[in-house]
Design an enzyme around this catalytic site. Sequence first.
Site, PDB file in Angstrom:
ATOM      1  N   GLU A 124      10.630  -4.004   1.381  1.00 26.53           N
ATOM      2  CA  GLU A 124      10.792  -5.325   0.790  1.00 26.53           C
ATOM      3  C   GLU A 124       9.840  -5.539  -0.360  1.00 26.53           C
ATOM      4  OE1 GLU A 124      10.647  -8.577   3.394  1.00 26.53           O
ATOM      5  OE2 GLU A 124      12.722  -8.229   3.966  1.00 26.53           O
ATOM      6  N   CYS A 137       4.867  -8.755  -5.359  1.00 25.41           N
ATOM      7  CA  CYS A 137       4.139  -7.995  -4.342  1.00 25.41           C
ATOM      8  C   CYS A 137       4.940  -6.746  -3.992  1.00 25.41           C
ATOM      9  CB  CYS A 137       3.932  -8.873  -3.109  1.00 25.41           C
ATOM     10  SG  CYS A 137       2.948  -8.060  -1.859  1.00 25.41           S
ATOM     11  N   CYS A 144       2.729   2.780   7.575  1.00 31.13           N
ATOM     12  CA  CYS A 144       1.333   3.018   7.190  1.00 31.13           C
ATOM     13  C   CYS A 144       0.700   3.914   8.242  1.00 31.13           C
ATOM     14  CB  CYS A 144       0.588   1.675   7.117  1.00 31.13           C
ATOM     15  SG  CYS A 144      -1.076   1.802   6.445  1.00 31.13           S
ATOM     16  N   CYS A 148      -4.710  -0.971  11.404  1.00 31.04           N
ATOM     17  CA  CYS A 148      -5.500  -2.208  11.456  1.00 31.04           C
ATOM     18  C   CYS A 148      -4.922  -3.060  12.591  1.00 31.04           C
ATOM     19  CB  CYS A 148      -5.445  -2.929  10.119  1.00 31.04           C
ATOM     20  SG  CYS A 148      -6.019  -1.857   8.774  1.00 31.04           S
ATOM     21  N   CYS A 151      -2.608  -6.098  11.933  1.00 32.01           N
ATOM     22  CA  CYS A 151      -1.516  -5.904  10.969  1.00 32.01           C
ATOM     23  C   CYS A 151      -0.312  -5.295  11.660  1.00 32.01           C
ATOM     24  CB  CYS A 151      -1.971  -4.998   9.829  1.00 32.01           C
ATOM     25  SG  CYS A 151      -0.638  -4.570   8.694  1.00 32.01           S
ATOM     26  N   CYS A 382      15.586 -15.011   8.181  1.00 37.47           N
ATOM     27  CA  CYS A 382      15.832 -13.605   8.475  1.00 37.47           C
ATOM     28  C   CYS A 382      16.622 -13.402   9.744  1.00 37.47           C
ATOM     29  CB  CYS A 382      14.523 -12.853   8.621  1.00 37.47           C
ATOM     30  SG  CYS A 382      13.707 -12.748   7.074  1.00 37.47           S
TER      31      CYS A 382
HETATM   32  N1  SAH Z   1      -2.717  -1.544   3.012  1.00 36.81           N
HETATM   33  C1  SAH Z   1      -3.333  -2.283   1.981  1.00 36.81           C
HETATM   34  C2  SAH Z   1      -2.356  -3.175   1.318  1.00 36.81           C
HETATM   35  C3  SAH Z   1      -1.816  -4.314   2.206  1.00 36.81           C
HETATM   36  S1  SAH Z   1      -2.322  -5.769   1.419  1.00 36.81           S
HETATM   37  C4  SAH Z   1      -4.511  -3.023   2.520  1.00 36.81           C
HETATM   38  O1  SAH Z   1      -4.672  -3.054   3.735  1.00 36.81           O
HETATM   39  O2  SAH Z   1      -5.293  -3.542   1.727  1.00 36.81           O
HETATM   40  C5  SAH Z   1      -1.942  -7.096   2.379  1.00 36.81           C
HETATM   41  C6  SAH Z   1      -3.130  -7.862   2.914  1.00 36.81           C
HETATM   42  O3  SAH Z   1      -2.638  -8.604   4.033  1.00 36.81           O
HETATM   43  C7  SAH Z   1      -4.268  -6.983   3.411  1.00 36.81           C
HETATM   44  O4  SAH Z   1      -5.505  -7.569   3.125  1.00 36.81           O
HETATM   45  C8  SAH Z   1      -4.010  -6.990   4.890  1.00 36.81           C
HETATM   46  O5  SAH Z   1      -5.190  -6.703   5.599  1.00 36.81           O
HETATM   47  C9  SAH Z   1      -3.507  -8.381   5.121  1.00 36.81           C
HETATM   48  N2  SAH Z   1      -2.757  -8.557   6.373  1.00 36.81           N
HETATM   49  C10 SAH Z   1      -2.172  -7.623   7.138  1.00 36.81           C
HETATM   50  N3  SAH Z   1      -1.592  -8.174   8.237  1.00 36.81           N
HETATM   51  C11 SAH Z   1      -1.821  -9.499   8.151  1.00 36.81           C
HETATM   52  C12 SAH Z   1      -1.476 -10.607   8.978  1.00 36.81           C
HETATM   53  N4  SAH Z   1      -0.787 -10.459  10.094  1.00 36.81           N
HETATM   54  N5  SAH Z   1      -1.859 -11.829   8.563  1.00 36.81           N
HETATM   55  C13 SAH Z   1      -2.541 -11.987   7.413  1.00 36.81           C
HETATM   56  N6  SAH Z   1      -2.887 -10.987   6.604  1.00 36.81           N
HETATM   57  C14 SAH Z   1      -2.558  -9.749   6.968  1.00 36.81           C
HETATM   58 FE1  SF4 Z   2      -1.977  -0.345   6.641  1.00 34.54          FE
HETATM   59 FE2  SF4 Z   2      -1.743  -2.877   7.413  1.00 34.54          FE
HETATM   60 FE3  SF4 Z   2      -4.129  -1.706   7.485  1.00 34.54          FE
HETATM   61 FE4  SF4 Z   2      -3.014  -2.299   5.096  1.00 34.54          FE
HETATM   62  S1  SF4 Z   2      -3.659  -3.758   6.655  1.00 34.54           S
HETATM   63  S2  SF4 Z   2      -4.019  -0.372   5.686  1.00 34.54           S
HETATM   64  S3  SF4 Z   2      -0.826  -1.965   5.574  1.00 34.54           S
HETATM   65  S4  SF4 Z   2      -2.334  -1.112   8.714  1.00 34.54           S
END
Ligand code: SAH
Ligand code: SF4
Length: 411
Positions: A124, A137, A144, A148, A151, A382
């Site tokens: 997306e 974006c 990935c 995290c 996430c 969605c």
């Molecule tokens: N993988 C890269 C790019 C993703 S950026 C990274 O981690 O930086 C998107 C941002 O959204 C990142 O800062 C990520 O940590 C954050 N993010 C991920 N899951 C989220 C969630 N459930 N709620 C809010 N922010 C989230």
């Molecule tokens: Fe991967 Fe989500 Fe961590 Fe970004 S925040 S590095 S997309 S697991």
Amino acid sequence: MTLSFDLTTDGARDALRARAMPAEKPSLIGLTRAELGAALIASGIVPERQAKMRAQQLWHWMYVRGVSDFAGMFNISKDLRAELDKHFTIARPEIVEEQISSDGTRKWLFRFPPRGAGRPVEIETVYIPEEGRGTLCISSQVGCTLTCSFCHTGTQKLVRNLTAEEILAQLLTARDRLGDFPDRDTPDGAIVPAEGRKVSNVVMMGMGEPLYNFEAVKKALLIASDGDGLSLSKRRITLSTSGVVPEIFRTGEEIGVMLAISLHATNDDLRDLLVPINKKYPLKELIAACRAYPGLSNARRITFEYVMLKDVNDSIEDAKGLIKLLKGIPAKINLIPFNPWPGTNYQCSDWETIEKFADYINNAGYASPIRTPRGRDILAACGQLKSDSERMRKVDRLALEAMMIAGHGEA
Ligand code: SAH
Ligand code: SF4
């Protein structure tokens, strides 16, 4: 109100599919100028002495005019256009669905060929119009490898890296759909910045860790910022990383875009839990890499993303820790309200707590915008998705969209 163009209906889909890329022909999108020249020579349709000139011509059509069909390249002879079409493609990817929120946020679900992943992949891209700017974006990987804990993408396995072409295709197609190329009309009623480009900013904040797909991301972003082509200022492109320390300096040196760091915690114990790559590259190394980021100045600050997790990282002690950690680094702090997803153990901090945290940071001299939720209505919409095994699962999509919309940054 949501306007949803569900392109799964036969007619709507055929119309876009007709322009969608046939997998067998190589695409010219995403090649460097030198690679483009070499591809033309190798195909035997352009003599070596003309390759540079032809590559330049194609570059202009593809990236300044935004054409997606050789037939539109009027200053190239009909015969050569036909030859190009026989060997190559510049078509856009298949758009499975396009949705438009009442606040102007747009989402596209793209489908790309498997390229070794076993089946076609879907990703997306989200467009967020705001006063004076429009932010796109973009995703860098399908899934990935990092995990995290807050996430949702982290719960999915990596399917594959996106190619430079697929990364650029997200930008090109968004600009197509917004009428953001010369001589194109913006769709009626579209919410876009009043002046200038419709897509004025790009953030690599979608699915995936861009620094684990460095070469493709680099190629795509250098093309996106090429002054004779798509011409986006590098100051309006932000790459977000979870902290792949060895690639951070190269990002500044070789790509030269703005940097965002998914920080989320100010001590190693907590960051090890939230952003496990911290075990490999702890805060000390990450912060040192930030201090050494090429071109860093008060006019070119690093954005630190900080997701607000209830009773986990949202105390005033944490805010103090944050200020201490970032001392001396030209920084912006982006507070992201946590977007819950099914199965998560985390909760979003209370609004009052977020405001107190933000106040503390503001008082310490940092701008700390809190991302306002956008496109809520299209997230809800969605539910219309059918369950089709080729499709990204609904819960995966919801979580990804929420993250992309929340994390789109203050570039
Ligand atoms: N993988 C890269 C790019 C993703 S950026 C990274 O981690 O930086 C998107 C941002 O959204 C990142 O800062 C990520 O940590 C954050 N993010 C991920 N899951 C989220 C969630 N459930 N709620 C809010 N922010 C989230
Ligand atoms: Fe991967 Fe989500 Fe961590 Fe970004 S925040 S590095 S997309 S697991």
